[in-house]
Scaffold this motif. Structure first.
Motif, mmCIF file in Angstrom:
data_model
loop_
_atom_site.group_PDB
_atom_site.id
_atom_site.type_symbol
_atom_site.label_atom_id
_atom_site.label_comp_id
_atom_site.label_asym_id
_atom_site.label_seq_id
_atom_site.Cartn_x
_atom_site.Cartn_y
_atom_site.Cartn_z
ATOM 1 N N PRO A 22 -45.862 45.968 -63.188
ATOM 2 C CA PRO A 22 -46.947 45.934 -64.178
ATOM 3 C C PRO A 22 -46.595 46.567 -65.516
ATOM 4 O O PRO A 22 -46.950 46.032 -66.570
ATOM 5 N N LYS A 23 -45.891 47.699 -65.516
ATOM 6 C CA LYS A 23 -45.555 48.369 -66.770
ATOM 7 C C LYS A 23 -44.678 47.482 -67.653
ATOM 8 O O LYS A 23 -44.868 47.410 -68.876
ATOM 9 N N PHE A 60 -34.470 50.357 -82.430
ATOM 10 C CA PHE A 60 -33.887 51.686 -82.568
ATOM 11 C C PHE A 60 -34.375 52.613 -81.452
ATOM 12 O O PHE A 60 -33.618 53.450 -80.951
ATOM 13 N N ALA A 61 -35.619 52.426 -81.048
ATOM 14 C CA ALA A 61 -36.139 53.230 -79.939
ATOM 15 C C ALA A 61 -35.410 52.910 -78.639
ATOM 16 O O ALA A 61 -35.056 53.811 -77.861
ATOM 17 N N PHE A 62 -35.187 51.630 -78.394
ATOM 18 C CA PHE A 62 -34.500 51.215 -77.172
ATOM 19 C C PHE A 62 -33.075 51.747 -77.167
ATOM 20 O O PHE A 62 -32.602 52.309 -76.164
ATOM 21 N N CYS A 95 -36.490 44.341 -76.167
ATOM 22 C CA CYS A 95 -36.556 45.788 -76.388
ATOM 23 C C CYS A 95 -37.777 46.384 -75.697
ATOM 24 O O CYS A 95 -37.699 47.457 -75.080
ATOM 25 N N ALA A 96 -38.914 45.699 -75.797
ATOM 26 C CA ALA A 96 -40.119 46.181 -75.129
ATOM 27 C C ALA A 96 -39.913 46.235 -73.620
ATOM 28 O O ALA A 96 -40.271 47.228 -72.956
ATOM 29 N N ALA A 97 -39.318 45.173 -73.068
ATOM 30 C CA ALA A 97 -39.044 45.151 -71.632
ATOM 31 C C ALA A 97 -38.058 46.243 -71.249
ATOM 32 O O ALA A 97 -38.205 46.895 -70.203
ATOM 33 N N GLY A 98 -37.045 46.444 -72.081
ATOM 34 C CA GLY A 98 -36.031 47.445 -71.778
ATOM 35 C C GLY A 98 -36.568 48.858 -71.772
ATOM 36 O O GLY A 98 -36.249 49.660 -70.885
ATOM 37 N N ILE A 99 -37.394 49.193 -72.758
ATOM 38 C CA ILE A 99 -37.987 50.534 -72.796
ATOM 39 C C ILE A 99 -38.862 50.762 -71.573
ATOM 40 O O ILE A 99 -38.783 51.806 -70.908
ATOM 41 N N ALA A 100 -39.683 49.781 -71.237
ATOM 42 C CA ALA A 100 -40.557 49.907 -70.063
ATOM 43 C C ALA A 100 -39.738 49.993 -68.777
ATOM 44 O O ALA A 100 -40.120 50.702 -67.836
ATOM 45 N N THR A 101 -38.616 49.293 -68.734
ATOM 46 C CA THR A 101 -37.748 49.343 -67.557
ATOM 47 C C THR A 101 -37.134 50.723 -67.391
ATOM 48 O O THR A 101 -37.132 51.290 -66.284
ATOM 49 N N GLN A 131 -37.098 55.990 -64.511
ATOM 50 C CA GLN A 131 -37.236 57.448 -64.580
ATOM 51 C C GLN A 131 -38.473 57.933 -63.837
ATOM 52 O O GLN A 131 -38.397 58.880 -63.036
ATOM 53 N N GLU A 132 -39.605 57.313 -64.078
ATOM 54 C CA GLU A 132 -40.861 57.775 -63.484
ATOM 55 C C GLU A 132 -40.835 57.680 -61.964
ATOM 56 O O GLU A 132 -41.433 58.521 -61.272
#
Length: 439
Positions: A62-63, A89-91, A326-332, A337-338
């Motif tokens: 879901p995330k 840049f965040a990713f 990038c959005a998928a990568g950050i959420a992944t 981690q979580e």
């Protein structure tokens, strides 16, 4: 709009697939959730291969889904040529936090194949920028898989990936593979014998001279060729030889990255830091195609300081750092981690190892190899019909509700890191049953 009529199978030329065989008896997937696929008929299939070595966190998380949906609603695409967007840049920054120390310069691609070709090009450009432009020779390894670009299949060592496509790149040599060393059958974890095979690099240096060799590329654990686990000390020995002769060492971690071997990257698990790491697959949990190369700060700064043009590296892709990827990568990365999935994989490794090695006495099995949450179960080929037995096992397993992968006569397993012990047992029991019934 034209009337497309009913769906048929003719138009899609399928990759790495015997198209005629598949289209005569297709195996379709229509839904995915957690550890399972579902067929259009509603039949559940346990995924023992993470899709294609890539859905490390399990399906339809879901995330990740929500991150893609949100990004698509905000901005569908942005170029990375002379432009940027914050997620890129965040990713890169978040990814650099889990790469080995010093490998913190991230170049985004769209696949593992592109990551390999990118790393090879960076190696050549780096040596040119430091005034050592004669260092152009590239060293791969027999039985290696490095994607399907011309660079990747040139340094790769699987014959059927190479033989149809002409002379490929020139100036390429290959190290021997590490399979079949005496005393290594049914090794649990790292095999004991064969570290000296890395010394073949010294012979290549003697033949060509180090002044002409740019880089060596290897998979820490070779996956697509059938799970070849490196002998104890092999990668350390390879690193030392590269250092001695000023040769870059590239790890292709498209498969071994993102928890597959119980750490962020195999480089961490083995304690060997390469000069570049190629990645893809688990980078975005395969929700959006993406790849990357992590390069050392030394390589990056040399390119910045030694460039002879305004663009320091004349290379890139239309979809580099695509906003949805990038959005998928950050959420992944956040999901890994979580949920502590890398640590979970390491903790599950002993149970996984014992389970897959329990198939030692199963019909047709001649070797088993494992490391992290990977396993290779090698079958005795049918006389005069290599690969046929494994393909029959693949098709039978699917009919019995289990997705496995086969390469040659080897069953390759790489389940999502969320697999439970009971599901490990189900994988093993189904394979035993399949092998008992396959001639």
């Amino acid at each position: 709009m034209p009337d497309f009529g009913p769906n048929d199978l003719d138009a899609f030329w399928m990759p790495f697939t015997p198209n005629r065989r598949f289209k005569a008896n297709p195996r379709m997937l229509s839904h995915a959730e957690g550890m399972h696929y579902r067929t259009p008929e509603g039949r559940q299939v346990l995924d023992a291969t993470s899709g294609l070595w890539c859905v490390n966190a399990g399906h339809n998380r879901p995330k990740i889904v929500e991150a893609i949906r949100r990004q698509a609603g905000e901005m569908d695409y942005a170029p990375s040529f002379n432009m940027g967007h914050p997620a890129a840049f965040a990713f890169a920054s978040r990814l650099a936090q889990i790469t080995p120390p010093g490998l913190d310069r991230i170049f985004f691609t769209n696949s593992g194949s592109e990551s390999v070709d990118t790393a090879l090009k960076i190696a050549l450009a780096y040596h040119r920028a430091r005034g050592k432009g004669t260092k152009t020779r590239l060293i791969g390894r027999e039985r290696a898989y490095h994607g399907v670009g011309f660079g990747g299949i040139s340094v790769g060592g699987i014959p059927t990936n190479r033989k149809y496509f002409g002379s490929l790149l020139t100036g390429v040599d290959h190290l021997p593979h590490t399979h079949g060393v005496a005393g290594n059958l049914f090794s649990q974890g790292l095999p004991k014998n064969g570290a000296e095979l890395a010394d073949a690099l010294e012979a290549i240096v003697a033949l060509h001279d180090a002044s002409n060799i740019a880089a060596v590329i290897v998979e820490p654990v070779a996956g697509s060729t059938g799970v070849l686990v490196p002998p104890e000390g092999y990668l350390q020995r390879l690193r030392a030889i590269c250092d001695r002769h000023d040769i870059l060492l590239i790890f292709d971690e498209v498969i071994t990255g993102f928890g597959r071997v119980g750490s962020a990257f195999a480089a961490e698990r083995f304690g060997v830091v390469p000069d570049m790491i190629c990645m893809a697959k688990g980078l975005t949990n395969a929700a959006v195609p993406a790849g990357a190369v992590a390069a050392s700060d030394t390589i990056y700064q040399t390119m910045m300081d030694g460039a002879d043009a305004a663009i320091e590296l004349f290379h890139g892709y239309t979809y580099s750092a695509h906003p949805l990827a990038c959005a998928a990568g950050i959420a992944t990365l956040e999901t890994y981690q979580e949920e502590g999935l890398f640590e979970r994989a390491l903790a599950l490794e002993p149970y996984w190892r014992a389970a897959v090695h329990s198939l030692r006495d199963a019909r047709h099995v001649i070797d088993i190899r494992d490391f992290g949450l990977i396993a290779g179960i090698e079958l005795e080929p049918r006389p005069g019909a290599p690969t046929a037995r494994a393909l029959a096992a693949f098709e039978t397993a699917f009919d019995q509700g289990l997705l496995i992968r086969v390469t040659g006569d080897i069953i390759a397993l790489s389940p999502p890191l969320i697999i439970e012990q009971g599901q490990v047992d189900q994988v093993v029991e189904t394979i035993r049953k399949v092998l008992a019934g396959v001639d």
